[in-house]
Design a protein around this motif. Structure first.
Motif, PDB file in Angstrom:
ATOM      1  N   LEU A   1      -5.019  -7.235  -1.594  1.00  0.00           N
ATOM      2  CA  LEU A   1      -4.587  -5.890  -1.956  1.00  0.00           C
ATOM      3  C   LEU A   1      -4.585  -5.765  -3.471  1.00  0.00           C
ATOM      4  O   LEU A   1      -4.054  -6.619  -4.179  1.00  0.00           O
ATOM      5  CB  LEU A   1      -3.179  -5.630  -1.397  1.00  0.00           C
ATOM      6  CG  LEU A   1      -2.636  -4.228  -1.479  1.00  0.00           C
ATOM      7  CD1 LEU A   1      -3.508  -3.276  -0.658  1.00  0.00           C
ATOM      8  CD2 LEU A   1      -1.211  -4.193  -0.966  1.00  0.00           C
ATOM      9  N   ASP A   2      -5.180  -4.709  -3.973  1.00  0.00           N
ATOM     10  CA  ASP A   2      -5.232  -4.474  -5.409  1.00  0.00           C
ATOM     11  C   ASP A   2      -3.810  -4.328  -5.961  1.00  0.00           C
ATOM     12  O   ASP A   2      -2.952  -3.712  -5.327  1.00  0.00           O
ATOM     13  CB  ASP A   2      -6.044  -3.205  -5.672  1.00  0.00           C
ATOM     14  CG  ASP A   2      -6.307  -2.993  -7.138  1.00  0.00           C
ATOM     15  OD1 ASP A   2      -5.488  -2.300  -7.772  1.00  0.00           O
ATOM     16  OD2 ASP A   2      -7.317  -3.505  -7.641  1.00  0.00           O
ATOM     17  N   ASP A   3      -3.558  -4.899  -7.137  1.00  0.00           N
ATOM     18  CA  ASP A   3      -2.232  -4.831  -7.743  1.00  0.00           C
ATOM     19  C   ASP A   3      -1.769  -3.392  -7.970  1.00  0.00           C
ATOM     20  O   ASP A   3      -0.587  -3.083  -7.824  1.00  0.00           O
ATOM     21  CB  ASP A   3      -2.203  -5.588  -9.074  1.00  0.00           C
ATOM     22  CG  ASP A   3      -2.290  -7.096  -8.890  1.00  0.00           C
ATOM     23  OD1 ASP A   3      -1.906  -7.584  -7.805  1.00  0.00           O
ATOM     24  OD2 ASP A   3      -2.730  -7.783  -9.828  1.00  0.00           O
ATOM     25  N   ALA A   4      -2.707  -2.510  -8.311  1.00  0.00           N
ATOM     26  CA  ALA A   4      -2.351  -1.104  -8.534  1.00  0.00           C
ATOM     27  C   ALA A   4      -1.875  -0.446  -7.240  1.00  0.00           C
ATOM     28  O   ALA A   4      -0.959   0.382  -7.260  1.00  0.00           O
ATOM     29  CB  ALA A   4      -3.546  -0.348  -9.113  1.00  0.00           C
ATOM     30  N   VAL A   5      -2.477  -0.819  -6.126  1.00  0.00           N
ATOM     31  CA  VAL A   5      -2.063  -0.275  -4.827  1.00  0.00           C
ATOM     32  C   VAL A   5      -0.664  -0.776  -4.487  1.00  0.00           C
ATOM     33  O   VAL A   5       0.198  -0.005  -4.044  1.00  0.00           O
ATOM     34  CB  VAL A   5      -3.066  -0.652  -3.716  1.00  0.00           C
ATOM     35  CG1 VAL A   5      -2.551  -0.244  -2.349  1.00  0.00           C
ATOM     36  CG2 VAL A   5      -4.422  -0.041  -3.995  1.00  0.00           C
ATOM     37  N   LYS A   6      -0.432  -2.056  -4.725  1.00  0.00           N
ATOM     38  CA  LYS A   6       0.895  -2.617  -4.460  1.00  0.00           C
ATOM     39  C   LYS A   6       1.946  -1.928  -5.314  1.00  0.00           C
ATOM     40  O   LYS A   6       3.042  -1.598  -4.831  1.00  0.00           O
ATOM     41  CB  LYS A   6       0.895  -4.123  -4.723  1.00  0.00           C
ATOM     42  CG  LYS A   6       2.206  -4.781  -4.378  1.00  0.00           C
ATOM     43  CD  LYS A   6       2.169  -6.278  -4.590  1.00  0.00           C
ATOM     44  CE  LYS A   6       3.519  -6.896  -4.271  1.00  0.00           C
ATOM     45  NZ  LYS A   6       3.535  -8.323  -4.570  1.00  0.00           N
ATOM     46  N   GLN A   7       1.630  -1.672  -6.565  1.00  0.00           N
ATOM     47  CA  GLN A   7       2.570  -0.993  -7.453  1.00  0.00           C
ATOM     48  C   GLN A   7       2.838   0.435  -6.980  1.00  0.00           C
ATOM     49  O   GLN A   7       3.973   0.904  -6.995  1.00  0.00           O
ATOM     50  CB  GLN A   7       2.046  -0.982  -8.896  1.00  0.00           C
ATOM     51  CG  GLN A   7       3.008  -0.351  -9.876  1.00  0.00           C
ATOM     52  CD  GLN A   7       4.367  -1.030  -9.892  1.00  0.00           C
ATOM     53  OE1 GLN A   7       4.460  -2.249  -9.952  1.00  0.00           O
ATOM     54  NE2 GLN A   7       5.440  -0.254  -9.829  1.00  0.00           N
ATOM     55  N   GLN A   8       1.789   1.126  -6.527  1.00  0.00           N
ATOM     56  CA  GLN A   8       1.962   2.484  -6.008  1.00  0.00           C
ATOM     57  C   GLN A   8       2.846   2.481  -4.763  1.00  0.00           C
ATOM     58  O   GLN A   8       3.704   3.346  -4.597  1.00  0.00           O
ATOM     59  CB  GLN A   8       0.606   3.113  -5.695  1.00  0.00           C
ATOM     60  CG  GLN A   8       0.687   4.535  -5.172  1.00  0.00           C
ATOM     61  CD  GLN A   8       1.294   5.514  -6.162  1.00  0.00           C
ATOM     62  OE1 GLN A   8       1.038   5.417  -7.357  1.00  0.00           O
ATOM     63  NE2 GLN A   8       2.090   6.449  -5.673  1.00  0.00           N
ATOM     64  N   LEU A   9       2.640   1.510  -3.899  1.00  0.00           N
ATOM     65  CA  LEU A   9       3.478   1.390  -2.704  1.00  0.00           C
ATOM     66  C   LEU A   9       4.938   1.143  -3.082  1.00  0.00           C
ATOM     67  O   LEU A   9       5.850   1.718  -2.481  1.00  0.00           O
ATOM     68  CB  LEU A   9       2.969   0.282  -1.795  1.00  0.00           C
ATOM     69  CG  LEU A   9       1.658   0.565  -1.071  1.00  0.00           C
ATOM     70  CD1 LEU A   9       1.126  -0.714  -0.431  1.00  0.00           C
ATOM     71  CD2 LEU A   9       1.846   1.653  -0.028  1.00  0.00           C
ATOM     72  N   ALA A  10       5.154   0.295  -4.080  1.00  0.00           N
ATOM     73  CA  ALA A  10       6.520   0.011  -4.531  1.00  0.00           C
ATOM     74  C   ALA A  10       7.165   1.271  -5.097  1.00  0.00           C
ATOM     75  O   ALA A  10       8.342   1.554  -4.831  1.00  0.00           O
ATOM     76  CB  ALA A  10       6.504  -1.109  -5.567  1.00  0.00           C
ATOM     77  N   THR A  11       6.393   2.048  -5.850  1.00  0.00           N
ATOM     78  CA  THR A  11       6.902   3.294  -6.422  1.00  0.00           C
ATOM     79  C   THR A  11       7.259   4.297  -5.332  1.00  0.00           C
ATOM     80  O   THR A  11       8.325   4.912  -5.354  1.00  0.00           O
ATOM     81  CB  THR A  11       5.860   3.902  -7.384  1.00  0.00           C
ATOM     82  OG1 THR A  11       5.586   2.953  -8.429  1.00  0.00           O
ATOM     83  CG2 THR A  11       6.351   5.200  -7.992  1.00  0.00           C
ATOM     84  N   GLN A  12       6.358   4.445  -4.360  1.00  0.00           N
ATOM     85  CA  GLN A  12       6.616   5.356  -3.243  1.00  0.00           C
ATOM     86  C   GLN A  12       7.843   4.923  -2.453  1.00  0.00           C
ATOM     87  O   GLN A  12       8.658   5.760  -2.056  1.00  0.00           O
ATOM     88  CB  GLN A  12       5.402   5.407  -2.305  1.00  0.00           C
ATOM     89  CG  GLN A  12       4.249   6.208  -2.827  1.00  0.00           C
ATOM     90  CD  GLN A  12       3.067   6.173  -1.875  1.00  0.00           C
ATOM     91  OE1 GLN A  12       1.945   6.148  -2.315  1.00  0.00           O
ATOM     92  NE2 GLN A  12       3.289   6.172  -0.583  1.00  0.00           N
TER      93      GLN A  12
END
Length: 77
Positions: free
Chosen positions: A9-20
């Motif tokens: 999983l791309d780090d940016a996607v993981k960060q977006q999921l954490a933000t959401q």
């Protein structure tokens, strides 16, 4: 209840999921579970259209017009 592991999983996607997840007041695992559940339960648009057509009597008697337009390339100046 089943579990899955998602690798690569791309780090940016993981960060977006954490933000959401934070915005929704839940854990990242709960956020991903909700996203996957909604995606899996979303109706297939083709099947939904077929069911709607069948509800009004089907599509067997519809005529499909011949296409007479010609595809052409766009010219950029």
């Amino acid at each position: 209840m089943s579990s899955i592991i998602v690798r690569g999983l791309d780090d940016a996607v993981k960060q977006q999921l954490a933000t959401q997840a934070k915005e929704h007041g839940r854990s990242m695992e709960a956020e991903v579970r909700d996203i996957l559940t909604k995606a899996a339960r979303r109706p297939h648009i083709g099947m939904a259209l077929l069911a709607a057509a069948q509800d009004v009597g089907g599509i067997d008697d519809l005529t499909i017009p011949e296409r007479d337009d010609v595809a052409r390339a766009v010219e950029f100046e």
